[in-house]
Design a protein around this motif. Structure first.
Motif, PDB file in Angstrom:
ATOM      1  N   LEU A  57     -80.425 -99.859  35.568  1.00 46.73           N
ATOM      2  CA  LEU A  57     -80.723 -98.524  35.081  1.00 46.73           C
ATOM      3  C   LEU A  57     -81.983 -98.070  35.147  1.00 46.73           C
ATOM      4  N   ASP A  58     -82.385 -96.846  35.217  1.00 49.76           N
ATOM      5  CA  ASP A  58     -83.873 -96.390  35.493  1.00 49.76           C
ATOM      6  C   ASP A  58     -84.495 -96.237  33.908  1.00 49.76           C
ATOM      7  N   ARG A  59     -84.123 -97.030  33.170  1.00 48.67           N
ATOM      8  CA  ARG A  59     -84.994 -96.903  31.861  1.00 48.67           C
ATOM      9  C   ARG A  59     -84.890 -98.141  31.150  1.00 48.67           C
ATOM     10  N   PRO A  60     -86.092 -98.456  30.250  1.00 48.53           N
ATOM     11  CA  PRO A  60     -86.034 -99.574  29.429  1.00 48.53           C
ATOM     12  C   PRO A  60     -85.021 -99.583  28.278  1.00 48.53           C
ATOM     13  N   VAL A  61     -84.543-100.631  28.248  1.00 50.20           N
ATOM     14  CA  VAL A  61     -83.356-100.962  26.982  1.00 50.20           C
ATOM     15  C   VAL A  61     -83.962-101.947  26.139  1.00 50.20           C
ATOM     16  N   ASP A  62     -83.324-101.971  25.083  1.00 50.71           N
ATOM     17  CA  ASP A  62     -83.492-102.916  24.062  1.00 50.71           C
ATOM     18  C   ASP A  62     -81.887-103.286  23.861  1.00 50.71           C
ATOM     19  N   ILE A  63     -81.438-104.551  23.965  1.00 54.88           N
ATOM     20  CA  ILE A  63     -80.035-105.019  23.842  1.00 54.88           C
ATOM     21  C   ILE A  63     -80.172-105.785  22.699  1.00 54.88           C
ATOM     22  N   GLN A  64     -79.280-105.486  21.798  1.00 52.35           N
ATOM     23  CA  GLN A  64     -79.011-106.203  20.539  1.00 52.35           C
ATOM     24  C   GLN A  64     -77.626-106.704  20.600  1.00 52.35           C
ATOM     25  N   PHE A  65     -77.679-108.077  20.199  1.00 54.84           N
ATOM     26  CA  PHE A  65     -76.395-108.666  19.908  1.00 54.84           C
ATOM     27  C   PHE A  65     -76.381-109.080  18.342  1.00 54.84           C
ATOM     28  N   ILE A  66     -75.100-108.552  17.905  1.00 59.65           N
ATOM     29  CA  ILE A  66     -74.887-108.824  16.454  1.00 59.65           C
ATOM     30  C   ILE A  66     -73.462-109.626  16.425  1.00 59.65           C
ATOM     31  N   TRP A  67     -73.883-110.989  15.668  1.00 62.04           N
ATOM     32  CA  TRP A  67     -72.874-111.873  15.722  1.00 62.04           C
ATOM     33  C   TRP A  67     -72.118-111.679  14.535  1.00 62.04           C
ATOM     34  N   HIS A  68     -70.798-111.273  14.773  1.00 60.73           N
ATOM     35  CA  HIS A  68     -70.084-111.015  13.341  1.00 60.73           C
ATOM     36  C   HIS A  68     -68.668-112.300  13.444  1.00 60.73           C
ATOM     37  N   GLY A  69     -67.927-111.891  12.399  1.00 56.31           N
ATOM     38  CA  GLY A  69     -66.914-112.804  12.501  1.00 56.31           C
ATOM     39  C   GLY A  69     -65.609-112.264  11.873  1.00 56.31           C
ATOM     40  N   GLY A  70     -64.737-112.777  11.071  1.00 50.15           N
ATOM     41  CA  GLY A  70     -65.155-113.779  10.522  1.00 50.15           C
ATOM     42  C   GLY A  70     -66.483-114.422  10.013  1.00 50.15           C
ATOM     43  N   GLU A  71     -66.719-115.718   9.893  1.00 50.05           N
ATOM     44  CA  GLU A  71     -68.064-115.896   9.321  1.00 50.05           C
ATOM     45  C   GLU A  71     -68.726-116.719  10.544  1.00 50.05           C
ATOM     46  N   PRO A  72     -69.617-116.128  11.169  1.00 48.80           N
ATOM     47  CA  PRO A  72     -70.144-116.476  12.256  1.00 48.80           C
ATOM     48  C   PRO A  72     -71.015-118.057  12.151  1.00 48.80           C
ATOM     49  N   LEU A  73     -71.413-118.225  10.894  1.00 47.24           N
ATOM     50  CA  LEU A  73     -72.260-119.466  10.730  1.00 47.24           C
ATOM     51  C   LEU A  73     -70.935-120.751  10.736  1.00 47.24           C
ATOM     52  N   LEU A  74     -69.752-120.466  10.613  1.00 51.18           N
ATOM     53  CA  LEU A  74     -68.922-121.471  10.728  1.00 51.18           C
ATOM     54  C   LEU A  74     -69.160-122.239  12.276  1.00 51.18           C
ATOM     55  N   GLN A  75     -69.568-121.626  13.055  1.00 50.02           N
ATOM     56  CA  GLN A  75     -69.713-122.197  14.343  1.00 50.02           C
ATOM     57  C   GLN A  75     -70.871-123.048  14.336  1.00 50.02           C
ATOM     58  N   HIS A  76     -70.958-124.261  14.930  1.00 53.83           N
ATOM     59  CA  HIS A  76     -72.075-125.430  14.826  1.00 53.83           C
ATOM     60  C   HIS A  76     -73.307-124.537  15.418  1.00 53.83           C
ATOM     61  N   PRO A  77     -74.442-124.787  14.837  1.00 56.39           N
ATOM     62  CA  PRO A  77     -75.599-124.216  15.176  1.00 56.39           C
ATOM     63  C   PRO A  77     -75.925-124.263  16.756  1.00 56.39           C
ATOM     64  N   ASP A  78     -75.302-125.345  17.186  1.00 59.16           N
ATOM     65  CA  ASP A  78     -75.812-125.647  18.538  1.00 59.16           C
ATOM     66  C   ASP A  78     -75.107-124.275  19.374  1.00 59.16           C
ATOM     67  N   TYR A  80     -75.018-121.499  18.891  1.00 58.84           N
ATOM     68  CA  TYR A  80     -75.960-120.327  19.253  1.00 58.84           C
ATOM     69  C   TYR A  80     -77.300-120.891  19.962  1.00 58.84           C
ATOM     70  N   TRP A  81     -77.836-122.073  19.591  1.00 56.47           N
ATOM     71  CA  TRP A  81     -79.118-122.335  20.445  1.00 56.47           C
ATOM     72  C   TRP A  81     -78.653-122.385  21.900  1.00 56.47           C
ATOM     73  N   ARG A  82     -77.521-122.964  22.282  1.00 56.46           N
ATOM     74  CA  ARG A  82     -77.038-123.128  23.628  1.00 56.46           C
ATOM     75  C   ARG A  82     -77.071-121.470  24.292  1.00 56.46           C
ATOM     76  N   THR A  83     -76.348-120.732  23.343  1.00 61.91           N
ATOM     77  CA  THR A  83     -76.340-119.180  23.916  1.00 61.91           C
ATOM     78  C   THR A  83     -77.735-118.526  24.064  1.00 61.91           C
ATOM     79  N   PHE A  84     -78.587-118.975  23.042  1.00 58.14           N
ATOM     80  CA  PHE A  84     -79.889-118.255  23.280  1.00 58.14           C
ATOM     81  C   PHE A  84     -80.589-118.642  24.513  1.00 58.14           C
ATOM     82  N   ASP A  85     -80.614-119.879  24.863  1.00 56.23           N
ATOM     83  CA  ASP A  85     -80.995-120.549  26.179  1.00 56.23           C
ATOM     84  C   ASP A  85     -80.401-119.886  27.312  1.00 56.23           C
ATOM     85  N   ARG A  86     -79.139-119.643  27.179  1.00 60.24           N
ATOM     86  CA  ARG A  86     -78.443-119.141  28.317  1.00 60.24           C
ATOM     87  C   ARG A  86     -78.866-117.663  28.396  1.00 60.24           C
ATOM     88  N   GLN A  87     -78.984-116.649  27.348  1.00 57.50           N
ATOM     89  CA  GLN A  87     -79.564-115.667  27.652  1.00 57.50           C
ATOM     90  C   GLN A  87     -80.914-115.420  27.896  1.00 57.50           C
TER      91      GLN A  87
END
Ligand code: SF4
Length: 395
Positions: A57-78, A80-87
């Motif tokens: 796209l020909d414009r700057p964009v802020d992309i926000q991921f909002i992690w929802h559930g269920g309870e998202p913190l029941l997933q192991h912290p790793d 999210y760490w992995r997915t932040f690295d992959r992002q």
């Protein structure tokens, strides 16, 4: 699109429906025992599709991921760490425009979570109602005391967070106590009117009408306006900008154009993607973001159907509204469905927003913040000019 105006898009990601609570109003209620989660490889595919679309796209964009559930913190912290690295790897140059926020019930909080919330996520939202006793665990025990203790811990660890309080018949009588609570601990909060549930009759006993929500908004606005140390309460302060836009010389009108830009998508655990207004309605599903490029999803029949339904809602309520152009119409386009403000023909009502705009305008005139004779906003005499006009609040 040729404009270079910066835009924002949010992806609400349902990482898993699994939850340790059974909040009585939860719209995911039927699935809260399901441990299935989005696989890391599926997240990678989703990122690739999102990155490819916005990179072109020909414009700057802020992309926000909002992690929802269920309870998202029941997933192991790793997870999210992995997915932040992959992002970082997948988004490349766009990575600096990507942020991650988590919406949590804050009932589980160990040192690893503290580290994740401080160093990993860019924002933390805590769901807490303070009154009403609807946020219970499987043994029907109120989660409130655990959550308050964990909020204390977040504050002592200097982790910034905001809160979301769902408005129901059970906490409506305590609006002033709720406002004072957040004012005292200096934590911004959002009130979220009770939304459609998972099954018929789920909300029996604590449902609220649009007029009750409007009255609650009026009360919160007055508490905010009269406070010596006001706390940021949404959506109340979001509603101020559309009111005063009318009185600002050369202010550009604002019209929500879903066809041109989507501000928010919801991605289910299986990758199905929806507009916010039509979440989980298979007729309006835009496709599957794990399998399909976002370009195709934007052009899908389901997306077109969602656009046409939103345009119809706006035509029925906004086109004759005195605030249209100051208010973009987004509330009717995207929020009226989940708040049950639609008739059988797909036409919308706008009791809450129009009502609170009228009230804010009246109160601003009474207090001299808006001069009804000169039609000017008295910007220098009140902190509102500083605290509100300077904020980037979507209309
Ligand atoms: S106040 Fe309601 S009806 Fe008026 S423009 Fe905004 S969303 Fe539409």
């Amino acid at each position: 699109m040729t404009s270079k105006e910066r835009k924002r898009v949010q992806f609400v990601i349902k990482s898993s429906k699994f939850c340790n609570l059974r909040c009585r109003y939860c719209y995911e209620y039927a699935e809260l025992g399901n441990r299935e989660a989005i696989a890391p490889e599926q997240l990678d595919k989703m990122y690739a599709h999102i990155a490819s679309y916005y990179n072109r796209l020909d414009r700057p964009v802020d992309i926000q991921f909002i992690w929802h559930g269920g309870e998202p913190l029941l997933q192991h912290p790793d997870y999210y760490w992995r997915t932040f690295d992959r992002q970082q790897q997948i988004f490349g140059e766009l990575a600096s425009s990507v942020t991650n926020t988590v919406q949590t019930n804050l009932t589980v909080l160990n040192n690893k979570h503290i580290h994740l919330l401080r160093e990993g996520f860019d924002g933390v939202g805590v769901s807490v109602d303070l009154f009403g006793g609807l946020r219970v665990n499987q043994a029907n025990k109120d989660s409130l005391q655990v959550v308050l203790a964990n909020m204390d811990r977040l504050q002592s660890e200097k982790i910034n967070f905001g809160c979301i309080t769902v408005l129901t018949k059970l906490n409506l009588p305590y609006l002033e106590e709720i406002y004072r609570f957040y004012e005292k601990i200096k934590i911004p909060f959002r009130v979220l009117p009770l939304f459609n549930g998972a099954f018929d009759g789920q909300h029996q006993g604590y449902e609220i009408s649009a007029n009750e929500v409007l009255n609650a908004y009026r009360t919160l606005f007055d508490l905010w306006l009269e406070s010596k140390s006001p706390v940021r309460v949404r959506p109340i302060i979001d509603y101020i900008k559309p009111v005063i836009r009318h009185y600002i010389p050369n202010a550009q009108p604002d019209f929500y154009n879903k066809r041109e830009w989507e501000y928010m998508y919801l991605v289910n655990v299986n990758g199905d993607i929806y507009s916010y207004a039509d979440a989980y309605n298979s007729e309006f599903c835009h496709g599957n973001l794990f399998e399909t490029p976002l370009e195709n999803i934007v052009l899908s029949a389901g997306h077109e159907k969602a656009i046409m339904a939103a345009e119809k809602r706006m035509a029925s309520a906004c086109h004759s509204c005195e605030y249209f152009g100051r208010c973009s119409g987004y509330p009717v386009a995207e929020e009226s469905v989940i708040h049950n403000q639609i008739d059988a023909d797909g036409n919308a009502q706008c009791t809450k927003e129009k009502g609170i705009f009228q009230y804010i305008e009246k109160r601003f005139k009474e207090t001299g913040i808006i001069n009804p004779i000169t039609r000017k906003v008295n910007m220098n005499q009140d902190y509102i000019s500083k605290h509100i006009l300077g904020l980037d609040i979507p209309g």
